[in-house]
Scaffold this active site. Structure first.
Site, PDB file in Angstrom:
ATOM      1  N   SER A  31       0.900  -1.340   0.136  1.00  0.00           N
ATOM      2  CA  SER A  31       0.015   0.088   0.049  1.00  0.00           C
ATOM      3  C   SER A  31       0.691   1.454  -0.188  1.00  0.00           C
ATOM      4  O   SER A  31       0.298   2.536  -0.191  1.00  0.00           O
ATOM      5  CB  SER A  31      -0.978  -0.003   1.292  1.00  0.00           C
TER       6      SER A  31
ATOM      7  N   LYS B 281       0.197   3.573  -2.740  1.00  0.00           N
ATOM      8  CA  LYS B 281      -0.739   4.554  -2.888  1.00  0.00           C
ATOM      9  C   LYS B 281      -0.159   6.162  -2.730  1.00  0.00           C
ATOM     10  O   LYS B 281      -0.970   6.969  -2.971  1.00  0.00           O
ATOM     11  CB  LYS B 281      -1.797   4.398  -1.614  1.00  0.00           C
TER      12      LYS B 281
ATOM     13  N   SER C 202      -6.064   3.294   4.258  1.00  0.00           N
ATOM     14  CA  SER C 202      -5.403   2.741   3.141  1.00  0.00           C
ATOM     15  C   SER C 202      -6.705   1.882   2.387  1.00  0.00           C
ATOM     16  O   SER C 202      -6.862   0.695   2.193  1.00  0.00           O
ATOM     17  CB  SER C 202      -4.563   1.489   3.820  1.00  0.00           C
TER      18      SER C 202
END
Length: 482
Positions: A75, A78, A319
């Site tokens: 993640s 991102k 997230s």
């Protein structure tokens, strides 16, 4: 000969002394031994780690370990998706969801089709579709003589990211991607439903199951019973919207599970159709999915999301994968008129080039980091973190990052339980990443002397429990705080 030897010896000693002094004066020298020790931990045996620490002001490297090794970021990807989205779409960008009609309105009849057209808004909830239905009713329309058409053609029909794990399919964090969404909560977990399970007081009785938003799309096979232990399992059958509840739950206890939806546009269709019916608006024709709005259709009602500057807070703090995928395809739609992941990745590469960064060190196939095909190095991520500080949207982006040790969910986010009671509290603003065998921590750290650092640590292919790797990331952070 002896004189020359003594000169050489004295010269060598002076050279070594100057060299040692230079090393000691290097800003990162005080970190090196302790960071080397952290990376020598047995938990990382056989694993690959890419670690980069840089001065946030000058960009100077303070510590590097395999800085150019491309690893799976999970993640932490991102960071790249949201930074590019703020640049490509703009902090003020809003998603629009519209109701349109073609054909003439004759009294209470619309002699044509009713269209619901989406652009990907991940924050839409049942109440928003009810408001759209009420707005349609205020136009005086009570009968739609044509069809109800769900126009999700702003994005392609590829509902899942490239190489997403099949065993994640029914989980909310792997929800399918659509240009028409509905979220069951204020976290904007679009493409999923909230399944609430409650155990009555009577032993052996069936568990009570409620689904939100209420809909007729999902069916239920409830084999759960009241028991003495908690063995509850909630899932969805592959390729369908059959919810599966099994196992036991002790009397009086309740659990909540988020389950992804198969074909989320159909869930939107059902919720909106019910909302129209509640307003006394009936559709005589069929419900059609995935067809474009007629060019001559006129807007009857519309809903705008909050600005992107607001949406990235739940995205980064919690997230949120689906929101990231929506942003990726929205960027592709804007830059190439193609709501595809590939077009979105090309838009991100364009963003990097505009910042003077090369996309050569990046392999990206989705927006969230859920795919194991994604690859990036700690050096490349640190480059992004450095250039981000120079952008007009940086303050907004920085505020959306999780903050270490802050118990407030929408402040601490995924870091709220980490590094509590240490100097990292409120001083580490960073994105976390986690998958099986993958962990990452990427962001900004303010050291005890006020120096601002950029920290990126990517770890792949470890065999220990992920919590042990998170602990090592925390140890790295604490070394840098000294």
């Amino acid at each position: 000969m002896g004189s020359a030897h003594r000169f050489y010896t004295r010269g060598l000693g002076l050279f070594l002394a100057l060299s040692l002094a230079a090393c000691a004066s290097h800003p990162g020298a005080r970190y090196a031994a302790n960071l080397d020790q952290v990376l020598a931990d047995p938990a990382l045996q056989g694993a690959t780690v890419s670690l980069t620490v840089r001065d946030a002001e000058s960009g100077a490297a303070l510590y590097q370990h395999n800085p150019d090794s491309r690893l799976i970021p999970a993640s932490s990807l991102k960071l790249l998706t949201t930074a590019a989205a703020l640049d490509v779409l703009g902090a003020d960008y809003r998603f629009a969801t519209e109701v349109l009609g073609d054909g003439a309105q004759q009294g209470e009849r619309l002699q044509g089709n009713l269209y619901l057209r989406g652009s990907g808004d991940p924050s839409m909830q049942a109440k928003d579709y009810r408001e759209l239905a009420a707005a349609v009713a205020r136009t005086g329309i009570r009968q739609v003589m044509g069809d109800l058409v769900l126009d999700d053609t702003a994005f392609d029909d590829q509902r899942l990211g490239v190489d997403w794990a099949s065993d994640d399919e029914s989980l909310y964090y792997a929800a399918q991607i659509s240009a028409l969404n509905i979220s069951p909560n204020d976290d904007f977990d679009a493409g999923s439903v909230l399944v609430s399970v409650t155990a009555p007081a009577m032993p052996g009785a069936p568990l009570a199951v409620r689904v939100s938003p209420e809909n007729r799309l999902m069916s239920l096979r409830n084999q759960g019973r009241v028991g003495t232990t908690d063995s509850l399992q909630v899932g969805r059958e592959h390729g369908s919207n059959l919810l599966l509840v099994s196992g036991a739950l002790p009397p009086g206890q309740a659990r909540r599970h988020w389950v992804s939806v198969w074909e989320p546009t159909r869930l939107v269709a059902d919720v909106f159709q019910q909302a129209l019916a509640e307003q006394g608006v009936t559709v005589q024709g069929q419900v059609r999915i995935g067809q474009p709005t007629a060019p001559a259709a006129r807007v009857l009602a519309s809903h705008s999301s909050m600005p992107l500057a607001g949406l990235i807070t739940p995205l980064l703090k919690l997230s949120n994968n689906n929101m990231s995928e929506v942003l990726l395809k929205a960027m592709g739609r804007k830059t190439a008129n193609a709501g595809t992941a590939a077009a979105g990745v090309a838009a991100i590469e364009g963003f990097l080039r505009r910042q003077g960064l090369s996309p050569q060190g990046l392999v990206q196939v989705d927006g969230s980091g859920l795919s194991r095909r994604n690859q990036i190095s700690s050096q490349s991520l640190s480059d992004l973190l450095l250039v981000a500080r120079k952008q007009p949207w940086f303050a907004t982006w920085y505020a959306a990052l999780p903050v270490a040790g802050d118990a407030q969910r929408m402040t601490g986010g995924t870091l709220r339980y980490r590094l509590q009671g240490t100097g990292a509290v409120d001083n580490l603003h960073a994105k976390t990443g986690s998958m099986q065998g993958v962990s990452s921590l990427s962001g900004y750290l303010r050291a005890a002397d006020g120096r601002r650092l950029v920290l990126v640590m990517l770890s792949n292919n470890y065999r220990v429990d992920g919590a042990r790797i998170k602990a090592l990331e925390d140890r790295v952070t604490q070394v840098l705080l000294q």
